[in-house]
Write a protein that holds these residues in place. Structure first.
Motif, mmCIF file in Angstrom:
data_model
loop_
_atom_site.group_PDB
_atom_site.id
_atom_site.type_symbol
_atom_site.label_atom_id
_atom_site.label_comp_id
_atom_site.label_asym_id
_atom_site.label_seq_id
_atom_site.Cartn_x
_atom_site.Cartn_y
_atom_site.Cartn_z
ATOM 1 N N GLU A 67 17.935 -3.291 -19.105
ATOM 2 C CA GLU A 67 17.034 -3.168 -20.252
ATOM 3 C C GLU A 67 15.826 -4.093 -20.155
ATOM 4 O O GLU A 67 14.749 -3.786 -20.687
ATOM 5 C CB GLU A 67 17.799 -3.477 -21.545
ATOM 6 N N VAL A 68 15.973 -5.220 -19.469
ATOM 7 C CA VAL A 68 14.884 -6.203 -19.368
ATOM 8 C C VAL A 68 13.822 -5.763 -18.374
ATOM 9 O O VAL A 68 12.637 -6.047 -18.556
ATOM 10 C CB VAL A 68 15.463 -7.580 -18.971
ATOM 11 N N THR A 69 14.219 -5.039 -17.333
ATOM 12 C CA THR A 69 13.300 -4.745 -16.232
ATOM 13 C C THR A 69 12.773 -3.315 -16.208
ATOM 14 O O THR A 69 11.813 -3.027 -15.483
ATOM 15 C CB THR A 69 13.994 -5.031 -14.885
ATOM 16 N N VAL A 70 13.356 -2.420 -16.967
ATOM 17 C CA VAL A 70 13.017 -1.012 -16.829
ATOM 18 C C VAL A 70 11.574 -0.709 -17.211
ATOM 19 O O VAL A 70 10.893 0.086 -16.543
ATOM 20 C CB VAL A 70 13.992 -0.124 -17.636
ATOM 21 N N ALA A 71 11.039 -1.314 -18.264
ATOM 22 C CA ALA A 71 9.701 -0.955 -18.728
ATOM 23 C C ALA A 71 8.635 -1.270 -17.679
ATOM 24 O O ALA A 71 7.717 -0.468 -17.443
ATOM 25 C CB ALA A 71 9.388 -1.688 -20.034
ATOM 26 N N GLU A 72 8.736 -2.429 -17.039
ATOM 27 C CA GLU A 72 7.746 -2.823 -16.033
ATOM 28 C C GLU A 72 7.769 -1.863 -14.840
ATOM 29 O O GLU A 72 6.722 -1.483 -14.308
ATOM 30 C CB GLU A 72 8.009 -4.250 -15.567
ATOM 31 N N ASP A 132 6.230 1.543 -15.803
ATOM 32 C CA ASP A 132 4.772 1.523 -15.833
ATOM 33 C C ASP A 132 4.146 1.437 -14.451
ATOM 34 O O ASP A 132 2.970 1.754 -14.270
ATOM 35 C CB ASP A 132 4.278 0.350 -16.686
ATOM 36 N N SER A 133 4.924 1.021 -13.456
ATOM 37 C CA SER A 133 4.391 0.839 -12.102
ATOM 38 C C SER A 133 4.230 2.150 -11.348
ATOM 39 O O SER A 133 3.525 2.205 -10.336
ATOM 40 C CB SER A 133 5.324 -0.073 -11.297
ATOM 41 N N GLY A 134 4.931 3.195 -11.794
ATOM 42 C CA GLY A 134 4.932 4.458 -11.063
ATOM 43 C C GLY A 134 6.073 4.581 -10.080
ATOM 44 O O GLY A 134 6.268 5.648 -9.478
ATOM 45 N N CYS A 135 6.837 3.500 -9.873
ATOM 46 C CA CYS A 135 8.022 3.565 -9.017
ATOM 47 C C CYS A 135 9.152 4.282 -9.748
ATOM 48 O O CYS A 135 9.139 4.420 -10.978
ATOM 49 C CB CYS A 135 8.481 2.157 -8.633
ATOM 50 N N TRP A 136 10.144 4.713 -8.983
ATOM 51 C CA TRP A 136 11.353 5.267 -9.565
ATOM 52 C C TRP A 136 12.261 4.148 -10.050
ATOM 53 O O TRP A 136 12.176 3.005 -9.567
ATOM 54 C CB TRP A 136 12.093 6.113 -8.536
ATOM 55 N N MET A 137 13.115 4.476 -11.006
ATOM 56 C CA MET A 137 14.000 3.501 -11.633
ATOM 57 C C MET A 137 15.450 3.853 -11.332
ATOM 58 O O MET A 137 15.897 4.959 -11.633
ATOM 59 C CB MET A 137 13.770 3.494 -13.149
ATOM 60 N N GLY A 138 16.183 2.881 -10.740
ATOM 61 C CA GLY A 138 17.575 3.106 -10.390
ATOM 62 C C GLY A 138 18.503 2.228 -11.211
ATOM 63 O O GLY A 138 18.202 1.059 -11.471
ATOM 64 N N PHE A 139 19.653 2.790 -11.594
ATOM 65 C CA PHE A 139 20.617 2.078 -12.426
ATOM 66 C C PHE A 139 22.019 2.280 -11.865
ATOM 67 O O PHE A 139 22.447 3.410 -11.634
ATOM 68 C CB PHE A 139 20.572 2.594 -13.868
ATOM 69 N N SER A 140 22.730 1.175 -11.677
ATOM 70 C CA SER A 140 24.105 1.222 -11.173
ATOM 71 C C SER A 140 25.063 1.086 -12.346
ATOM 72 O O SER A 140 25.019 0.094 -13.090
ATOM 73 C CB SER A 140 24.339 0.094 -10.168
ATOM 74 N N ILE A 141 25.948 2.076 -12.506
ATOM 75 C CA ILE A 141 26.876 2.110 -13.629
ATOM 76 C C ILE A 141 28.206 1.528 -13.162
ATOM 77 O O ILE A 141 28.823 2.046 -12.223
ATOM 78 C CB ILE A 141 27.071 3.555 -14.146
ATOM 79 N N GLY A 185 0.787 -1.221 0.000
ATOM 80 C CA GLY A 185 0.000 0.000 0.000
ATOM 81 C C GLY A 185 0.820 1.273 0.000
ATOM 82 O O GLY A 185 0.256 2.372 -0.013
ATOM 83 N N ILE A 186 2.140 1.161 0.007
ATOM 84 C CA ILE A 186 2.989 2.352 -0.027
ATOM 85 C C ILE A 186 2.842 3.046 -1.383
ATOM 86 O O ILE A 186 2.593 2.397 -2.411
ATOM 87 C CB ILE A 186 4.467 1.969 0.249
ATOM 88 N N ASP A 187 2.957 4.354 -1.395
ATOM 89 C CA ASP A 187 2.909 5.115 -2.635
ATOM 90 C C ASP A 187 4.065 4.683 -3.536
ATOM 91 O O ASP A 187 5.229 4.772 -3.121
ATOM 92 C CB ASP A 187 3.022 6.604 -2.301
ATOM 93 N N PRO A 188 3.803 4.199 -4.742
ATOM 94 C CA PRO A 188 4.917 3.788 -5.611
ATOM 95 C C PRO A 188 5.888 4.918 -5.915
ATOM 96 O O PRO A 188 7.068 4.672 -6.185
ATOM 97 C CB PRO A 188 4.219 3.288 -6.884
ATOM 98 N N GLY A 189 5.423 6.154 -5.848
ATOM 99 C CA GLY A 189 6.315 7.285 -6.070
ATOM 100 C C GLY A 189 7.319 7.487 -4.956
ATOM 101 O O GLY A 189 8.236 8.302 -5.093
ATOM 102 N N ALA A 190 7.159 6.738 -3.853
ATOM 103 C CA ALA A 190 8.103 6.795 -2.742
ATOM 104 C C ALA A 190 9.041 5.592 -2.745
ATOM 105 O O ALA A 190 9.725 5.340 -1.751
ATOM 106 C CB ALA A 190 7.353 6.875 -1.414
ATOM 107 N N VAL A 191 9.083 4.848 -3.852
ATOM 108 C CA VAL A 191 9.886 3.625 -3.940
ATOM 109 C C VAL A 191 10.774 3.697 -5.175
ATOM 110 O O VAL A 191 10.312 4.057 -6.262
ATOM 111 C CB VAL A 191 8.994 2.367 -4.022
ATOM 112 N N VAL A 192 12.053 3.351 -5.018
ATOM 113 C CA VAL A 192 12.930 3.170 -6.166
ATOM 114 C C VAL A 192 13.373 1.722 -6.206
ATOM 115 O O VAL A 192 13.775 1.158 -5.188
ATOM 116 C CB VAL A 192 14.157 4.110 -6.124
ATOM 117 N N GLY A 241 12.933 8.153 -21.418
ATOM 118 C CA GLY A 241 12.891 9.512 -20.896
ATOM 119 C C GLY A 241 13.691 9.677 -19.618
ATOM 120 O O GLY A 241 14.314 8.739 -19.118
ATOM 121 N N THR A 242 13.658 10.878 -19.062
ATOM 122 C CA THR A 242 14.479 11.215 -17.898
ATOM 123 C C THR A 242 13.682 11.301 -16.598
ATOM 124 O O THR A 242 14.273 11.470 -15.533
ATOM 125 C CB THR A 242 15.203 12.560 -18.119
ATOM 126 N N GLU A 243 12.364 11.190 -16.664
ATOM 127 C CA GLU A 243 11.548 11.284 -15.451
ATOM 128 C C GLU A 243 11.727 10.037 -14.583
ATOM 129 O O GLU A 243 11.765 8.907 -15.089
ATOM 130 C CB GLU A 243 10.073 11.445 -15.814
#
Length: 290
Positions: A170-175, A178-187, A157-164, A206-208
């Motif tokens: 490349e395989v997991t980013v689209a899902e 679409d969930s509304g969560c933030w997306m994190g990437f380790s370079i 029930g947590i707000d997805p916008g409060a979760v990264v 995109g960059t959002e």
């Protein structure tokens, strides 16, 4: 180029790294609690480590002009060790502290029942304390672990916008997008994600809600790959505002939800003299600010 590294394990780095990061434009970072490379044998090991994340590392970072915040949690790898799980009862003591801007790293390592329990408990604590949550997606079966992580987030029930969800590819980013969560990437130099691959993902999605980090843990890693990603973005046709959004404004917006992100403290040099204010001094972030 100003840089806020939203996930970097400075406990495993040297003072030379801090100096190089400052020269590359890093002015702020978040250090998540994580596995130390060998098994901890009691909750006392965690309390000493958490105290260092809240005391010693912010002091060490400030000597090099960098604002340091942390996240606190029982990491998924150690959630499987019964010697470590009592730490869950200690977390509220630390989550109440000002330097803590999220609960994390939490989530999955090998996707066990013990990890399920620790994940759910800590998402509940994030909601109770009004903190964002930093979720580690597993290195094996990345797609399956990411899907399960998203299911647990929805159930909590947590707000997805409060979760990264971090360590995406490349395989997991689209899902996750679409969930509304933030997306994190380790370079990383050889694994996880490269600057050029990251640029391709940004072009497609995109960059959002995008967070780019160096993680820079005990293994082969490079704390300057956030800077390399920004340079790769510019070379690929992104403008300076795009780079600033990804490398500064996005992490400020995500961790700003804690209401505890303080970028005002005057950093000091290794000699102890106060540094002259930089071009981005004077940014104090209240809840939800960006």
């Amino acid at each position: 180029m100003r840089i806020f590294d939203p996930h970097i394990h400075m406990t495993s780095r040297t003072t030379d790294d801090y100096r190089a990061m400052y020269a590359a434009g890093v002015r702020a970072l978040v250090e998540p609690a994580f596995w130390l490379g060998q098994p901890r044998t009691s909750p006392d090991s965690f309390t000493d480590y958490f105290d260092a994340l809240l005391g010693w590392e912010p002091y060490r970072a400030a000597q090099f002009g960098i604002s340091h915040h942390c996240t606190i949690g029982l990491n998924p790898k150690e959630a499987n060790d019964p010697r470590c799980t009592p730490v869950l009862d200690l977390l509220p003591r630390y989550l109440a502290k000002d330097g803590v801007v999220a609960v994390g790293e939490i989530g999955y390592d090998t996707v066990t029942e013990a990890e399920d329990h620790a994940f759910a408990v800590q998402l509940g604590l994030a909601a109770d304390f009004g903190l964002p949550a930093l979720v580690h997606t597993p290195h094996r079966d990345k797609a399956g672990g990411t899907a399960r992580s998203l299911a647990v987030v929805r159930e909590s029930g947590i707000d997805p916008g409060a979760v990264v969800l971090d360590h995406l590819n490349e395989v997991t980013v689209a899902e996750v997008h679409d969930s509304g969560c933030w997306m994190g990437f380790s370079i990383y130099p050889d694994t996880k994600m490269t600057p050029d691959r990251m640029v391709a993902i940004l072009k497609e999605h995109g960059t959002e809600r995008m967070l780019v980090n160096s993680a820079a843990d005990w293994g082969h890693s490079d704390p300057l790959l956030t800077r390399a990603t920004g340079e790769a973005m510019l070379a690929a046709g992104f403008d300076e505002d795009d780079v600033d959004r990804v490398l500064w404004r996005n992490p400020v917006a995500f961790y700003g939800q804690s209401g505890r992100l303080d970028l005002d403290a005057a950093p000091r040099s290794v000699q102890g003299d106060v540094r002259a204010p930089g071009p981005y001094a004077g940014n104090s972030i209240a809840r939800g600010g960006n």
